[in-house]
Write a protein that holds these residues in place. Structure first.
Motif, mmCIF file in Angstrom:
data_model
loop_
_atom_site.group_PDB
_atom_site.id
_atom_site.type_symbol
_atom_site.label_atom_id
_atom_site.label_comp_id
_atom_site.label_asym_id
_atom_site.label_seq_id
_atom_site.Cartn_x
_atom_site.Cartn_y
_atom_site.Cartn_z
ATOM 1 N N UNK A 13 0.841 -1.204 0.000
ATOM 2 C CA UNK A 13 0.000 0.000 0.000
ATOM 3 C C UNK A 13 0.874 1.251 0.000
ATOM 4 N N UNK A 14 1.930 1.257 0.815
ATOM 5 C CA UNK A 14 2.845 2.409 0.882
ATOM 6 C C UNK A 14 3.507 2.644 -0.476
ATOM 7 N N UNK A 15 3.934 1.570 -1.140
ATOM 8 C CA UNK A 15 4.569 1.707 -2.451
ATOM 9 C C UNK A 15 3.583 2.227 -3.488
ATOM 10 N N UNK A 16 2.366 1.693 -3.476
ATOM 11 C CA UNK A 16 1.359 2.159 -4.443
ATOM 12 C C UNK A 16 1.003 3.617 -4.198
ATOM 13 N N UNK A 92 20.445 9.146 -4.880
ATOM 14 C CA UNK A 92 19.358 8.165 -4.862
ATOM 15 C C UNK A 92 19.513 7.173 -5.992
ATOM 16 N N UNK A 93 19.206 5.934 -5.658
ATOM 17 C CA UNK A 93 19.286 4.832 -6.610
ATOM 18 C C UNK A 93 18.080 3.934 -6.399
ATOM 19 N N UNK A 94 17.533 3.408 -7.486
ATOM 20 C CA UNK A 94 16.407 2.475 -7.386
ATOM 21 C C UNK A 94 16.830 1.217 -6.632
ATOM 22 N N UNK A 95 15.920 0.669 -5.856
ATOM 23 C CA UNK A 95 16.148 -0.618 -5.202
ATOM 24 C C UNK A 95 15.475 -1.669 -6.081
ATOM 25 N N UNK A 96 16.209 -2.159 -7.063
ATOM 26 C CA UNK A 96 15.646 -3.064 -8.074
ATOM 27 C C UNK A 96 15.085 -4.347 -7.470
ATOM 28 N N UNK A 102 7.912 -6.173 -5.111
ATOM 29 C CA UNK A 102 6.611 -5.494 -5.088
ATOM 30 C C UNK A 102 5.781 -5.822 -6.334
ATOM 31 N N UNK A 103 6.438 -5.885 -7.488
ATOM 32 C CA UNK A 103 5.738 -6.238 -8.734
ATOM 33 C C UNK A 103 5.194 -7.656 -8.611
ATOM 34 N N UNK A 104 5.992 -8.572 -8.084
ATOM 35 C CA UNK A 104 5.528 -9.947 -7.884
ATOM 36 C C UNK A 104 4.364 -10.014 -6.913
ATOM 37 N N UNK A 106 2.281 -7.621 -6.229
ATOM 38 C CA UNK A 106 1.110 -7.009 -6.893
ATOM 39 C C UNK A 106 0.440 -8.010 -7.809
ATOM 40 N N UNK A 107 1.249 -8.790 -8.533
ATOM 41 C CA UNK A 107 0.710 -9.819 -9.413
ATOM 42 C C UNK A 107 -0.076 -10.879 -8.646
ATOM 43 N N UNK A 108 0.353 -11.179 -7.440
ATOM 44 C CA UNK A 108 -0.340 -12.164 -6.604
ATOM 45 C C UNK A 108 -1.612 -11.591 -5.978
ATOM 46 N N UNK A 109 -1.573 -10.264 -5.731
ATOM 47 C CA UNK A 109 -2.670 -9.613 -5.006
ATOM 48 C C UNK A 109 -3.844 -9.281 -5.929
ATOM 49 N N UNK A 110 -3.549 -8.844 -7.137
ATOM 50 C CA UNK A 110 -4.622 -8.414 -8.040
ATOM 51 C C UNK A 110 -5.079 -9.538 -8.955
#
Length: 110
Positions: A13-16, A92-96, A102-104, A106-110
């Protein structure tokens, strides 16, 4: 008989919520390919190792430094970027890995 609804993961939720802002989403997108979007000749640290200096992000997006810092802090709290101090500058650098998780999720949640 009603199904019980599990509460969504607070980290997801925080990421979204962080990604719901179009400018934060744009910043995260630019950080995906830093050499394409930021002046590498002016970098004071390796952008691939440490990330991009907040002053370069601010210069590109054209917003106040305090606004950019607040946006980046929100992305960091959401686990989407990591910050590193180099002298008086914050990079700042992305945390890949976390983004992939999170993408995984999200795929499980939706």
């Amino acid at each position: 008989m009603a199904d019980t609804v599990a509460a969504p993961d607070p980290d997801l939720v925080r990421a979204l919520r962080a990604l719901a802002n179009p400018i934060r989403l744009q910043l995260l997108s630019w950080l995906r390919e830093p050499e394409r979007h930021f002046p590498m000749e002016r970098a004071i640290a390796d952008p691939n190792e440490v990330g991009i200096c907040v002053s370069h992000i601010q210069e590109k997006v054209g917003l106040a430094q305090s606004t950019v810092s607040a946006y980046m802090a929100e992305l960091e709290r959401a686990g989407l970027v990591r910050s590193t101090r180099v002298g008086k500058w914050t990079h700042y650098k992305r945390d890949e890995q976390r983004i992939a998780e999170l993408v995984g999720e999200l795929g499980q949640t939706l």
